[in-house]
Design a protein around this motif. Structure first.
Motif, PDB file in Angstrom:
ATOM      1  N   MET A 159      24.798   8.446  37.601  1.00 56.49           N
ATOM      2  CA  MET A 159      23.455   7.858  37.640  1.00 56.49           C
ATOM      3  C   MET A 159      23.352   6.663  36.698  1.00 56.49           C
ATOM      4  O   MET A 159      22.748   5.653  37.032  1.00 56.49           O
ATOM      5  N   GLU A 160      23.923   6.774  35.521  1.00 56.73           N
ATOM      6  CA  GLU A 160      23.841   5.672  34.564  1.00 56.73           C
ATOM      7  C   GLU A 160      24.636   4.459  35.036  1.00 56.73           C
ATOM      8  O   GLU A 160      24.190   3.327  34.892  1.00 56.73           O
ATOM      9  N   VAL A 161      25.806   4.689  35.607  1.00 55.14           N
ATOM     10  CA  VAL A 161      26.599   3.576  36.138  1.00 55.14           C
ATOM     11  C   VAL A 161      25.850   2.903  37.288  1.00 55.14           C
ATOM     12  O   VAL A 161      25.795   1.670  37.368  1.00 55.14           O
ATOM     13  N   ALA A 162      25.252   3.685  38.164  1.00 50.69           N
ATOM     14  CA  ALA A 162      24.488   3.120  39.278  1.00 50.69           C
ATOM     15  C   ALA A 162      23.298   2.313  38.767  1.00 50.69           C
ATOM     16  O   ALA A 162      23.028   1.211  39.257  1.00 50.69           O
ATOM     17  N   ARG A 163      22.604   2.824  37.764  1.00 51.66           N
ATOM     18  CA  ARG A 163      21.466   2.104  37.190  1.00 51.66           C
ATOM     19  C   ARG A 163      21.919   0.790  36.571  1.00 51.66           C
ATOM     20  O   ARG A 163      21.308  -0.253  36.767  1.00 51.66           O
ATOM     21  N   LEU A 164      23.022   0.838  35.839  1.00 49.79           N
ATOM     22  CA  LEU A 164      23.566  -0.362  35.211  1.00 49.79           C
ATOM     23  C   LEU A 164      23.942  -1.412  36.251  1.00 49.79           C
ATOM     24  O   LEU A 164      23.565  -2.592  36.128  1.00 49.79           O
ATOM     25  N   LEU A 165      24.667  -1.003  37.280  1.00 49.93           N
ATOM     26  CA  LEU A 165      25.084  -1.950  38.313  1.00 49.93           C
ATOM     27  C   LEU A 165      23.895  -2.527  39.077  1.00 49.93           C
ATOM     28  O   LEU A 165      23.866  -3.723  39.379  1.00 49.93           O
ATOM     29  N   ALA A 166      22.918  -1.689  39.388  1.00 50.66           N
ATOM     30  CA  ALA A 166      21.736  -2.169  40.108  1.00 50.66           C
ATOM     31  C   ALA A 166      20.935  -3.155  39.261  1.00 50.66           C
ATOM     32  O   ALA A 166      20.473  -4.188  39.761  1.00 50.66           O
ATOM     33  N   THR A 167      20.795  -2.875  37.972  1.00 49.35           N
ATOM     34  CA  THR A 167      20.041  -3.771  37.095  1.00 49.35           C
ATOM     35  C   THR A 167      20.783  -5.093  36.921  1.00 49.35           C
ATOM     36  O   THR A 167      20.169  -6.164  36.913  1.00 49.35           O
ATOM     37  N   ARG A 168      22.099  -5.042  36.796  1.00 51.67           N
ATOM     38  CA  ARG A 168      22.875  -6.284  36.673  1.00 51.67           C
ATOM     39  C   ARG A 168      22.784  -7.115  37.949  1.00 51.67           C
ATOM     40  O   ARG A 168      22.671  -8.340  37.888  1.00 51.67           O
ATOM     41  N   ALA A 169      22.826  -6.470  39.105  1.00 47.88           N
ATOM     42  CA  ALA A 169      22.689  -7.196  40.365  1.00 47.88           C
ATOM     43  C   ALA A 169      21.305  -7.829  40.462  1.00 47.88           C
ATOM     44  O   ALA A 169      21.161  -8.982  40.895  1.00 47.88           O
ATOM     45  N   ALA A 170      20.289  -7.098  40.044  1.00 47.54           N
ATOM     46  CA  ALA A 170      18.930  -7.645  40.052  1.00 47.54           C
ATOM     47  C   ALA A 170      18.820  -8.830  39.090  1.00 47.54           C
ATOM     48  O   ALA A 170      18.157  -9.831  39.398  1.00 47.54           O
ATOM     49  N   ALA A 171      19.483  -8.745  37.947  1.00 44.11           N
ATOM     50  CA  ALA A 171      19.449  -9.847  36.978  1.00 44.11           C
ATOM     51  C   ALA A 171      20.122 -11.092  37.550  1.00 44.11           C
ATOM     52  O   ALA A 171      19.639 -12.213  37.334  1.00 44.11           O
ATOM     53  N   ARG A 172      21.218 -10.911  38.286  1.00 44.76           N
ATOM     54  CA  ARG A 172      21.870 -12.064  38.923  1.00 44.76           C
ATOM     55  C   ARG A 172      20.933 -12.725  39.927  1.00 44.76           C
ATOM     56  O   ARG A 172      20.821 -13.953  39.976  1.00 44.76           O
ATOM     57  N   GLN A 173      20.247 -11.909  40.725  1.00 43.21           N
ATOM     58  CA  GLN A 173      19.312 -12.467  41.702  1.00 43.21           C
ATOM     59  C   GLN A 173      18.131 -13.145  41.003  1.00 43.21           C
ATOM     60  O   GLN A 173      17.649 -14.183  41.446  1.00 43.21           O
ATOM     61  N   TRP A 174      17.668 -12.538  39.924  1.00 41.46           N
ATOM     62  CA  TRP A 174      16.563 -13.119  39.149  1.00 41.46           C
ATOM     63  C   TRP A 174      16.988 -14.498  38.627  1.00 41.46           C
ATOM     64  O   TRP A 174      16.224 -15.462  38.705  1.00 41.46           O
ATOM     65  N   ALA A 175      18.199 -14.580  38.095  1.00 45.33           N
ATOM     66  CA  ALA A 175      18.691 -15.845  37.544  1.00 45.33           C
ATOM     67  C   ALA A 175      18.842 -16.901  38.637  1.00 45.33           C
ATOM     68  O   ALA A 175      18.559 -18.076  38.410  1.00 45.33           O
ATOM     69  N   LYS A 176      19.267 -16.480  39.831  1.00 44.39           N
ATOM     70  CA  LYS A 176      19.359 -17.431  40.944  1.00 44.39           C
ATOM     71  C   LYS A 176      17.984 -17.977  41.311  1.00 44.39           C
ATOM     72  O   LYS A 176      17.837 -19.146  41.631  1.00 44.39           O
ATOM     73  N   GLY A 177      16.987 -17.105  41.287  1.00 44.23           N
ATOM     74  CA  GLY A 177      15.642 -17.510  41.686  1.00 44.23           C
ATOM     75  C   GLY A 177      14.884 -18.300  40.633  1.00 44.23           C
ATOM     76  O   GLY A 177      14.100 -19.193  40.955  1.00 44.23           O
ATOM     77  N   THR A 178      15.115 -17.980  39.359  1.00 46.88           N
ATOM     78  CA  THR A 178      14.343 -18.622  38.294  1.00 46.88           C
ATOM     79  C   THR A 178      15.142 -19.639  37.490  1.00 46.88           C
ATOM     80  O   THR A 178      14.567 -20.414  36.734  1.00 46.88           O
ATOM     81  N   GLU A 196      17.263 -18.829  35.130  1.00 46.94           N
ATOM     82  CA  GLU A 196      17.676 -18.242  33.847  1.00 46.94           C
ATOM     83  C   GLU A 196      17.569 -16.726  33.900  1.00 46.94           C
ATOM     84  O   GLU A 196      16.837 -16.168  34.712  1.00 46.94           O
ATOM     85  N   LEU A 197      18.318 -16.108  33.006  1.00 48.56           N
ATOM     86  CA  LEU A 197      18.253 -14.649  32.903  1.00 48.56           C
ATOM     87  C   LEU A 197      16.892 -14.227  32.364  1.00 48.56           C
ATOM     88  O   LEU A 197      16.246 -14.986  31.638  1.00 48.56           O
ATOM     89  N   PRO A 198      16.478 -12.998  32.673  1.00 50.02           N
ATOM     90  CA  PRO A 198      15.247 -12.479  32.062  1.00 50.02           C
ATOM     91  C   PRO A 198      15.421 -12.442  30.537  1.00 50.02           C
ATOM     92  O   PRO A 198      16.511 -12.172  30.035  1.00 50.02           O
ATOM     93  N   SER A 199      14.367 -12.706  29.812  1.00 50.14           N
ATOM     94  CA  SER A 199      14.463 -12.784  28.347  1.00 50.14           C
ATOM     95  C   SER A 199      15.028 -11.520  27.699  1.00 50.14           C
ATOM     96  O   SER A 199      15.788 -11.642  26.732  1.00 50.14           O
ATOM     97  N   PRO A 200      14.737 -10.311  28.191  1.00 52.17           N
ATOM     98  CA  PRO A 200      15.334  -9.133  27.540  1.00 52.17           C
ATOM     99  C   PRO A 200      16.854  -9.052  27.698  1.00 52.17           C
ATOM    100  O   PRO A 200      17.517  -8.332  26.964  1.00 52.17           O
ATOM    101  N   LEU A 201      17.440  -9.811  28.625  1.00 54.46           N
ATOM    102  CA  LEU A 201      18.869  -9.729  28.876  1.00 54.46           C
ATOM    103  C   LEU A 201      19.661 -10.905  28.300  1.00 54.46           C
ATOM    104  O   LEU A 201      20.875 -10.935  28.424  1.00 54.46           O
ATOM    105  N   LYS A 202      18.980 -11.839  27.690  1.00 54.97           N
ATOM    106  CA  LYS A 202      19.682 -12.980  27.108  1.00 54.97           C
ATOM    107  C   LYS A 202      20.475 -12.523  25.896  1.00 54.97           C
ATOM    108  O   LYS A 202      19.984 -11.767  25.067  1.00 54.97           O
ATOM    109  N   ALA A 203      21.723 -12.993  25.840  1.00 56.21           N
ATOM    110  CA  ALA A 203      22.615 -12.604  24.743  1.00 56.21           C
ATOM    111  C   ALA A 203      22.141 -13.249  23.438  1.00 56.21           C
ATOM    112  O   ALA A 203      21.743 -14.404  23.420  1.00 56.21           O
ATOM    113  N   GLU A 204      22.174 -12.468  22.390  1.00 56.98           N
ATOM    114  CA  GLU A 204      21.850 -12.972  21.053  1.00 56.98           C
ATOM    115  C   GLU A 204      23.089 -13.652  20.490  1.00 56.98           C
ATOM    116  O   GLU A 204      24.166 -13.099  20.549  1.00 56.98           O
ATOM    117  N   VAL A 205      22.929 -14.829  19.943  1.00 47.61           N
ATOM    118  CA  VAL A 205      24.071 -15.519  19.310  1.00 47.61           C
ATOM    119  C   VAL A 205      23.815 -15.854  17.882  1.00 47.61           C
ATOM    120  O   VAL A 205      22.805 -15.760  17.336  1.00 47.61           O
TER     121      VAL A 205
END
Length: 95
Positions: free
Chosen positions: A65-84, A86-95
């Motif tokens: 279940m956790e792997v499926a949730r992770l993969l689904a959220t990452r796929a959604a983030a890729r689609q979000w980035a294509k549409g907007t 940029e990545l959603p702010s909660p997923l932006k890497a801290e540098v």
């Protein structure tokens, strides 16, 4: 307070996680039936279920279940980035 982008992302991520979890449960249940030849334990907490079977089901279901949730959220983030653009702010890497 969260802006509309954050709220939109939370809705998209929640829907993706739900869909991923739903699909994962179906796949894991079918795989369990095929591997063991019987239904998964309906109530693994019951003392009538063998401890090895209960632990096996809990581990497989939890990890799956956790792997499926992770993969689904990452796929959604890729689609979000294509549409907007940029990545959603909660997923932006801290540098």
């Amino acid at each position: 307070m969260a802006d509309k982008g954050d709220i939109g992302w939370r809705l998209v991520a929640g829907a993706a996680a739900f869909a991923g979890g739903f699909a994962a449960k179906k796949v894991i249940t079918l795989a369990w039936k095929k591997a063991t030849g019987k239904e998964p334990p309906a109530n693994p907490e019951s003392p009538e279920v063998a401890l090895s079977e209960a632990i096996g089901w809990a581990v497989i279901m939890g990890v799956g279940m956790e792997v499926a949730r992770l993969l689904a959220t990452r796929a959604a983030a890729r689609q979000w980035a294509k549409g907007t653009g940029e990545l959603p702010s909660p997923l932006k890497a801290e540098v």
